[in-house]
Design a protein around this motif. Sequence first.
Motif, PDB file in Angstrom:
ATOM      1  N   VAL A 124       0.490  -1.496  -0.315  1.00 18.46           N
ATOM      2  CA  VAL A 124       0.166   0.095   0.330  1.00 18.46           C
ATOM      3  C   VAL A 124       0.895   1.266  -0.372  1.00 18.46           C
ATOM      4  O   VAL A 124       2.208   0.492  -0.327  1.00 18.46           O
ATOM      5  CB  VAL A 124      -1.179  -0.066   0.868  1.00 18.46           C
ATOM      6  CG1 VAL A 124      -2.232  -1.083   1.420  1.00 18.46           C
ATOM      7  CG2 VAL A 124      -0.380  -0.022   2.802  1.00 18.46           C
ATOM      8  N   ALA A 125       0.179   2.603   0.169  1.00 14.66           N
ATOM      9  CA  ALA A 125       0.974   3.602  -0.554  1.00 14.66           C
ATOM     10  C   ALA A 125       1.202   4.802   0.505  1.00 14.66           C
ATOM     11  O   ALA A 125       2.667   4.837   1.033  1.00 14.66           O
ATOM     12  CB  ALA A 125       0.085   4.657  -1.202  1.00 14.66           C
ATOM     13  N   ASP A 126       1.189   3.959   1.834  1.00 18.96           N
ATOM     14  CA  ASP A 126       0.957   4.651   2.861  1.00 18.96           C
ATOM     15  C   ASP A 126       1.369   4.093   4.716  1.00 18.96           C
ATOM     16  O   ASP A 126       0.837   3.072   4.201  1.00 18.96           O
ATOM     17  CB  ASP A 126       0.676   6.219   3.559  1.00 18.96           C
ATOM     18  CG  ASP A 126      -0.790   5.994   3.131  1.00 18.96           C
ATOM     19  OD1 ASP A 126      -1.405   5.437   4.293  1.00 18.96           O
ATOM     20  OD2 ASP A 126      -1.597   6.628   2.424  1.00 18.96           O
ATOM     21  N   ALA A 138      -5.501  -8.647  -0.170  1.00 20.42           N
ATOM     22  CA  ALA A 138      -4.511  -8.451  -0.965  1.00 20.42           C
ATOM     23  C   ALA A 138      -5.358  -8.421  -2.671  1.00 20.42           C
ATOM     24  O   ALA A 138      -4.419  -7.274  -2.714  1.00 20.42           O
ATOM     25  CB  ALA A 138      -3.888  -9.409  -1.351  1.00 20.42           C
ATOM     26  N   GLN A 139      -5.826  -8.452  -2.583  1.00 26.36           N
ATOM     27  CA  GLN A 139      -6.542  -8.895  -3.704  1.00 26.36           C
ATOM     28  C   GLN A 139      -7.284  -7.359  -3.633  1.00 26.36           C
ATOM     29  O   GLN A 139      -8.117  -6.402  -4.502  1.00 26.36           O
ATOM     30  CB  GLN A 139      -7.863  -9.566  -4.395  1.00 26.36           C
ATOM     31  CG  GLN A 139      -6.883 -11.111  -4.605  1.00 26.36           C
ATOM     32  CD  GLN A 139      -8.236 -12.082  -4.495  1.00 26.36           C
ATOM     33  OE1 GLN A 139      -9.121 -12.306  -4.285  1.00 26.36           O
ATOM     34  NE2 GLN A 139      -7.641 -13.531  -4.665  1.00 26.36           N
ATOM     35  N   GLU A 140      -7.794  -7.166  -2.548  1.00 27.45           N
ATOM     36  CA  GLU A 140      -8.776  -5.963  -3.363  1.00 27.45           C
ATOM     37  C   GLU A 140      -7.992  -4.305  -2.829  1.00 27.45           C
ATOM     38  O   GLU A 140      -7.842  -3.454  -2.833  1.00 27.45           O
ATOM     39  CB  GLU A 140      -9.525  -6.116  -1.484  1.00 27.45           C
ATOM     40  CG  GLU A 140     -11.020  -6.935  -1.412  1.00 27.45           C
ATOM     41  CD  GLU A 140     -11.345  -7.032  -0.267  1.00 27.45           C
ATOM     42  OE1 GLU A 140     -11.090  -6.190   1.108  1.00 27.45           O
ATOM     43  OE2 GLU A 140     -12.518  -7.226  -0.177  1.00 27.45           O
ATOM     44  N   SER A 141      -6.688  -4.434  -2.023  1.00 28.95           N
ATOM     45  CA  SER A 141      -5.898  -3.673  -1.376  1.00 28.95           C
ATOM     46  C   SER A 141      -4.507  -3.275  -2.254  1.00 28.95           C
ATOM     47  O   SER A 141      -3.651  -2.244  -2.585  1.00 28.95           O
ATOM     48  CB  SER A 141      -6.307  -3.169  -0.020  1.00 28.95           C
ATOM     49  OG  SER A 141      -6.860  -3.241   0.295  1.00 28.95           O
ATOM     50  N   ALA A 173       4.771  -8.462  12.696  1.00 21.18           N
ATOM     51  CA  ALA A 173       4.650  -7.924  13.862  1.00 21.18           C
ATOM     52  C   ALA A 173       4.321  -5.932  13.473  1.00 21.18           C
ATOM     53  O   ALA A 173       3.146  -5.764  13.936  1.00 21.18           O
ATOM     54  CB  ALA A 173       5.336  -7.526  14.743  1.00 21.18           C
ATOM     55  N   GLN A 174       4.786  -5.952  12.596  1.00 27.55           N
ATOM     56  CA  GLN A 174       4.595  -4.277  12.065  1.00 27.55           C
ATOM     57  C   GLN A 174       4.395  -4.401  10.192  1.00 27.55           C
ATOM     58  O   GLN A 174       6.075  -5.547   9.638  1.00 27.55           O
ATOM     59  CB  GLN A 174       5.626  -3.454  12.411  1.00 27.55           C
ATOM     60  CG  GLN A 174       4.935  -3.305  14.465  1.00 27.55           C
ATOM     61  CD  GLN A 174       3.489  -2.356  14.363  1.00 27.55           C
ATOM     62  OE1 GLN A 174       3.569  -1.918  13.530  1.00 27.55           O
ATOM     63  NE2 GLN A 174       2.713  -3.130  15.365  1.00 27.55           N
ATOM     64  N   PRO A 175       4.423  -3.551  10.050  1.00 28.34           N
ATOM     65  CA  PRO A 175       4.506  -3.119   8.014  1.00 28.34           C
ATOM     66  C   PRO A 175       6.152  -2.837   8.099  1.00 28.34           C
ATOM     67  O   PRO A 175       6.338  -2.299   8.988  1.00 28.34           O
ATOM     68  CB  PRO A 175       3.332  -1.860   8.016  1.00 28.34           C
ATOM     69  CG  PRO A 175       2.088  -1.908   9.285  1.00 28.34           C
ATOM     70  CD  PRO A 175       2.778  -2.387  10.765  1.00 28.34           C
ATOM     71  N   ALA A 192       9.149   0.559  -3.239  1.00 27.96           N
ATOM     72  CA  ALA A 192       8.236   0.734  -3.204  1.00 27.96           C
ATOM     73  C   ALA A 192       6.816   1.088  -2.365  1.00 27.96           C
ATOM     74  O   ALA A 192       5.638   1.166  -3.316  1.00 27.96           O
ATOM     75  CB  ALA A 192       7.567  -1.127  -3.671  1.00 27.96           C
ATOM     76  N   GLY A 193       6.266   0.742  -1.437  1.00 24.05           N
ATOM     77  CA  GLY A 193       5.764   1.380  -0.380  1.00 24.05           C
ATOM     78  C   GLY A 193       5.920   1.098   0.836  1.00 24.05           C
ATOM     79  O   GLY A 193       7.072   0.507   1.323  1.00 24.05           O
TER      80      GLY A 193
END
Length: 291
Positions: A171-173, A194-197, A236-238, A243-244
């Motif tokens: 995702v972007a942010d 994943a398919q949605e976002s 645990a965290q993004p 790439a994002g």
Amino acid sequence: VDLSGNFLNMNTNASPAGLRLAQLSVVLGIALGCAGAWAQGAPTVPAAAEAAPVSLAVKVNGQTLSAERGELLLREQLARGVPDSPQLRNVIRETLINQAVMAQDAQKQALDKLPVVKARLELVEQNTLAQAWQQKAMDDAQIADADIQTEYEAQVKALGTQEFRLRHVLVADEKQAQQVLAKIKGGAKFDQLAQESSRDPGTREKGGLSDWVAEGRLAPAIRQVVDGLKAGQLAAQPVQTPAGWQVLRLEEKRTLTPPTLESVKPQVRQALAQRQAQAKLAALRSGAKVE
């Protein structure tokens, strides 16, 4: 050259192997279009004529079109998988004739004097010469077996000892990544999110699932996180990458078995030849007077 055969959008530490010169196909594109269009517009060839050889050399209004022109177009189509046949050669011949009469009339109308046309012709010539230079530079490259062995060993070492299959949502942010992560922790299905976002077209339709990727091909930030995960465990965290923002789950991991030298020797040789050609180009650029 990627010896693992795997490519992943989250990989940001891989560098191009060598020379990247733009390859325009202006002339061939105008001449041929596509094979399907030929079939629709091709003149009918009598059965008797199909058995006779079709000459690709032709003279139009006194202008000789060398057989090399036709051979160039023929090789282009053979490279695309179109089978050689009298019908194909006849279509090429007809294409050359049509081009010739149009070009001759264009010159009569002084269309070749128009600035945009002159620029296009100059660009085609420049690209043709640049491609010829590139091919010669690679053909002239001196590649010893010892150089291939050394490069192969360096590539294998860079791959690491493990490879992974990851599932991710790109995702972007960070805010959006945290929202996705919270939904997954709350019981939402990872593949559906994943398919949605996900912004990664390479894995989105597969529910965010990557191919097997060597640890050395992962972006450093992802590799650091993956090293601490067990199969099936969610990070645990993004993770932030160029790439994002990535929400990650390690699906599987296994010991990496690198390809044998013999199986990738042509690719390694080409990469080294490209590297030598790139060095020649760099030398030319450093000595060029650019105003």
